[in-house]
Design an enzyme around this catalytic site. Structure first.
Site, PDB file in Angstrom:
ATOM      1  N   ASP A 108      10.053  -3.030   3.621  1.00  0.00           N
ATOM      2  CA  ASP A 108      10.129  -2.873   2.170  1.00  0.00           C
ATOM      3  C   ASP A 108      10.843  -1.560   1.894  1.00  0.00           C
ATOM      4  O   ASP A 108      10.915  -0.686   2.762  1.00  0.00           O
ATOM      5  CB  ASP A 108       8.771  -2.975   1.450  1.00  0.00           C
ATOM      6  CG  ASP A 108       7.665  -2.096   2.018  1.00  0.00           C
ATOM      7  OD1 ASP A 108       7.967  -1.064   2.639  1.00  0.00           O
ATOM      8  OD2 ASP A 108       6.478  -2.449   1.810  1.00  0.00           O
ATOM      9  N   GLU A 133       7.820  -5.068   8.920  1.00  0.00           N
ATOM     10  CA  GLU A 133       7.114  -4.842   7.647  1.00  0.00           C
ATOM     11  C   GLU A 133       8.067  -4.293   6.583  1.00  0.00           C
ATOM     12  O   GLU A 133       7.716  -3.402   5.803  1.00  0.00           O
ATOM     13  CB  GLU A 133       5.947  -3.852   7.846  1.00  0.00           C
ATOM     14  CG  GLU A 133       4.980  -4.259   8.942  1.00  0.00           C
ATOM     15  CD  GLU A 133       3.763  -3.345   9.069  1.00  0.00           C
ATOM     16  OE1 GLU A 133       3.527  -2.509   8.172  1.00  0.00           O
ATOM     17  OE2 GLU A 133       3.047  -3.473  10.088  1.00  0.00           O
ATOM     18  N   HIS A 147       9.140   0.618   6.622  1.00  0.00           N
ATOM     19  CA  HIS A 147       8.713   0.948   5.256  1.00  0.00           C
ATOM     20  C   HIS A 147       9.632   2.079   4.789  1.00  0.00           C
ATOM     21  O   HIS A 147       9.348   3.259   4.994  1.00  0.00           O
ATOM     22  CB  HIS A 147       7.252   1.394   5.235  1.00  0.00           C
ATOM     23  CG  HIS A 147       6.306   0.281   5.546  1.00  0.00           C
ATOM     24  ND1 HIS A 147       6.142  -0.807   4.708  1.00  0.00           N
ATOM     25  CD2 HIS A 147       5.478   0.065   6.595  1.00  0.00           C
ATOM     26  CE1 HIS A 147       5.257  -1.641   5.236  1.00  0.00           C
ATOM     27  NE2 HIS A 147       4.841  -1.135   6.386  1.00  0.00           N
ATOM     28  N   ASN A 155       4.106  -1.402  17.716  1.00  0.00           N
ATOM     29  CA  ASN A 155       4.628  -1.474  16.350  1.00  0.00           C
ATOM     30  C   ASN A 155       4.369  -0.144  15.643  1.00  0.00           C
ATOM     31  O   ASN A 155       3.288   0.425  15.774  1.00  0.00           O
ATOM     32  CB  ASN A 155       3.862  -2.611  15.631  1.00  0.00           C
ATOM     33  CG  ASN A 155       4.399  -2.983  14.279  1.00  0.00           C
ATOM     34  OD1 ASN A 155       5.582  -3.289  14.148  1.00  0.00           O
ATOM     35  ND2 ASN A 155       3.545  -2.986  13.258  1.00  0.00           N
ATOM     36  N   GLU A 202       0.921   1.898  15.545  1.00  0.00           N
ATOM     37  CA  GLU A 202       0.974   3.302  15.096  1.00  0.00           C
ATOM     38  C   GLU A 202       0.255   4.258  16.048  1.00  0.00           C
ATOM     39  O   GLU A 202      -0.621   5.020  15.629  1.00  0.00           O
ATOM     40  CB  GLU A 202       0.425   3.406  13.661  1.00  0.00           C
ATOM     41  CG  GLU A 202       1.184   2.507  12.698  1.00  0.00           C
ATOM     42  CD  GLU A 202       0.620   2.477  11.275  1.00  0.00           C
ATOM     43  OE1 GLU A 202      -0.327   3.229  10.988  1.00  0.00           O
ATOM     44  OE2 GLU A 202       1.143   1.699  10.465  1.00  0.00           O
TER      45      GLU A 202
HETATM   46  O1  G2I Z   1       0.030   0.417   4.752  1.00  0.00           O
HETATM   47  C1  G2I Z   1       1.056  -0.534   4.838  1.00  0.00           C
HETATM   48  C2  G2I Z   1       1.099  -1.141   6.226  1.00  0.00           C
HETATM   49  C3  G2I Z   1       1.520  -0.100   7.260  1.00  0.00           C
HETATM   50  N1  G2I Z   1       1.621  -0.692   8.569  1.00  0.00           N
HETATM   51  C4  G2I Z   1       0.449  -1.404   9.042  1.00  0.00           C
HETATM   52  C5  G2I Z   1      -0.032  -2.416   8.013  1.00  0.00           C
HETATM   53  O2  G2I Z   1      -1.214  -3.037   8.459  1.00  0.00           O
HETATM   54  C6  G2I Z   1      -0.224  -1.764   6.657  1.00  0.00           C
HETATM   55  O3  G2I Z   1      -0.695  -2.801   5.785  1.00  0.00           O
HETATM   56  C7  G2I Z   1      -1.524  -2.384   4.746  1.00  0.00           C
HETATM   57  C8  G2I Z   1      -1.925  -3.600   3.909  1.00  0.00           C
HETATM   58  O4  G2I Z   1      -0.776  -4.191   3.364  1.00  0.00           O
HETATM   59  C9  G2I Z   1      -2.830  -3.135   2.773  1.00  0.00           C
HETATM   60  O5  G2I Z   1      -3.331  -4.251   2.060  1.00  0.00           O
HETATM   61  O6  G2I Z   1      -2.663  -1.755   5.254  1.00  0.00           O
HETATM   62  C10 G2I Z   1      -3.442  -1.199   4.215  1.00  0.00           C
HETATM   63  C11 G2I Z   1      -4.548  -0.349   4.811  1.00  0.00           C
HETATM   64  O7  G2I Z   1      -3.987   0.788   5.410  1.00  0.00           O
HETATM   65  C12 G2I Z   1      -3.991  -2.317   3.321  1.00  0.00           C
HETATM   66  O8  G2I Z   1      -4.670  -1.775   2.225  1.00  0.00           O
HETATM   67  C13 G2I Z   1      -6.053  -1.976   2.174  1.00  0.00           C
HETATM   68  C14 G2I Z   1      -6.588  -1.211   0.970  1.00  0.00           C
HETATM   69  O9  G2I Z   1      -6.287   0.157   1.154  1.00  0.00           O
HETATM   70  C15 G2I Z   1      -8.053  -1.404   0.878  1.00  0.00           C
HETATM   71  O10 G2I Z   1      -8.530  -0.775  -0.278  1.00  0.00           O
HETATM   72  C16 G2I Z   1      -8.412  -2.896   0.865  1.00  0.00           C
HETATM   73  O11 G2I Z   1      -9.811  -3.064   0.893  1.00  0.00           O
HETATM   74  O12 G2I Z   1      -6.374  -3.357   2.054  1.00  0.00           O
HETATM   75  C17 G2I Z   1      -7.777  -3.577   2.068  1.00  0.00           C
HETATM   76  C18 G2I Z   1      -8.043  -5.080   2.125  1.00  0.00           C
HETATM   77  O13 G2I Z   1      -7.509  -5.714   0.991  1.00  0.00           O
END
Ligand code: G2I
Length: 359
Positions: A277, A275, A246, A210, A169
């Site tokens: 969805d 990714e 996404h 990515n 990003e």
């Molecule tokens: O946001 C969706 C994805 C967008 N592209 C990059 C990916 O790396 C991103 O993944 C998501 C994860 O699936 C989430 O699980 O990235 C988020 C953060 O921007 C992740 O969320 C975070 C929560 O916001 C936090 O509260 C939590 O502590 O995950 C953390 C770990 O569980």
């Protein structure tokens, strides 16, 4: 459930085996393989493999203790990506102190289930440790911090991940560089350097940029097109472009997705859907689920239509575990399996695209 197609495949295998017996031919290994195959339906990854592609799903560490979920993921998919476990906050929580616990847990799970792993991600503006974001760094200091991070993480996972999202990003919607800490402190040269450092640590791993909102043509994907073209011209090691995908029903299907994938492939890089969805406003209904299914099928066909589109990864696979409801309140139902791990119409649409004649 035994479909007519499966029944006829079974009949054909039985016939082949008995004919072989009658003729006294030594075809036992082939017959064994055929009969082993009868015991389960082809998975999405089996079908993707027939096209030389993989079908994967991301997983986050806490989800591994949902045994039914983790088992199904291990059976249906051929690749996984850690949802969070390899991000900077997890791997280098203090400066120079590395912690591979979360990433290793996913790698071990994947090894146990026979899945390959996409590494995600070496640098991103989000989920950075606070020691990094709260510090004041000169360009040289930050360059050395970045090099040390990449070198350590890539070296640790050498031979264990087949690809890395090196930079995640890094562009704005209008195609300008995102002003992340690296851009602001070092300038745009951090991108080529990150790729070079990753390559030096593991010359075999595939290196990707990515991003989201780059699946169709537009200012943001144009910016990546220009950047990757330049990186190739400069002989910087870049192997692939990851389209997160996404998608959301309310924003329309990406414009000219297949042509967009093709133009990156024509630059000489692989493309991966990293990714995927497809969210909707809740509650879901039959119309929205049908449209979602249509889009899942379309993304799959668009990837299969381009030789260098190497695989598709879903961001999770079931509505039971998805990042969407907490980030987009009132939206969700984005995956091909529902909260009870039952197939939604999207699942069948993906299968149909993977089995379509001529795909
Ligand atoms: O946001 C969706 C994805 C967008 N592209 C990059 C990916 O790396 C991103 O993944 C998501 C994860 O699936 C989430 O699980 O990235 C988020 C953060 O921007 C992740 O969320 C975070 C929560 O916001 C936090 O509260 C939590 O502590 O995950 C953390 C770990 O569980």
């Amino acid at each position: 459930m035994r479909t007519p197609a499966r029944r006829s495949r079974r009949t054909a295998a039985v016939l082949a085996a008995s004919t072989a017996l009658l003729l006294g031919l030594a075809v036992a290994p082939a017959a064994d393989a055929a009969s082993r195959h009868q015991h389960r339906a082809a998975t999405l990854d089996d079908l993707a493999r027939q096209h030389g592609r993989y079908f994967g799903a991301a997983v986050d560490n806490p989800e591994l203790s949902d045994t039914a979920y983790a088992d199904l993921l291990g059976k249906e998919f051929g690749a996984t990506t850690p949802g969070n476990g390899m991000k900077w906050y997890a791997t280098e929580p203090q400066r120079g102190v590395f912690d591979f616990t979360a990433g290793d847990e996913i790698v071990n799970y994947a090894k146990d289930k026979g899945l390959k792993v996409r590494g995600h991600t070496l640098l991103w503006h989000s989920q950075l440790p606070s020691w990094l974001t709260s510090g004041t760094w000169t360009a040289d200091e930050l360059r050395s911090i970045l090099k040390n991070h990449i070198t350590n993480v890539v070296t640790h996972y050498k031979g264990k991940v087949f690809a890395w999202d090196v930079a995640n990003e890094i562009m704005n919607e209008d195609g300008t560089y995102r002003e992340n800490i690296f851009y602001k402190t070092i300038g745009p040269s951090y991108i080529a350097d990150a790729l070079r450092w990753a390559h030096a640590a593991d010359p075999k791993v595939k290196l990707y940029l990515n991003d989201y909102n780059v699946e169709g043509t537009g200012a943001k994907s144009d910016a990546y097109y220009t950047l990757i073209k330049q990186l190739k011209a400069d002989h910087v090691p870049i192997d692939g472009f990851g389209m997160q995908a996404h998608l959301a029903l309310q924003y329309g299907f990406p414009y000219q997705m297949q042509q967009n994938i093709q133009r990156f492939a024509d630059l000489g890089v692989d493309v991966a859907i990293t990714e995927l969805d497809i969210r909707m406003s809740l509650p879901s209904d039959a119309t929205k689920l049908a449209q979602q299914a249509d889009w899942y099928g379309q993304v799959t066909s668009d990837c299969l239509a381009v030789r260098r589109c190497v695989g598709i990864t879903l961001w999770g696979y079931s509505d039971r575990h998805s990042w969407i409801p907490s980030v987009f309140p009132g939206e969700g139902a984005a995956l091909p399996w529902d909260e009870n791990l039952a197939h939604k119409p999207a699942y069948d649409a993906i299968r149909n695209a993977l089995t379509a004649v001529g795909s």
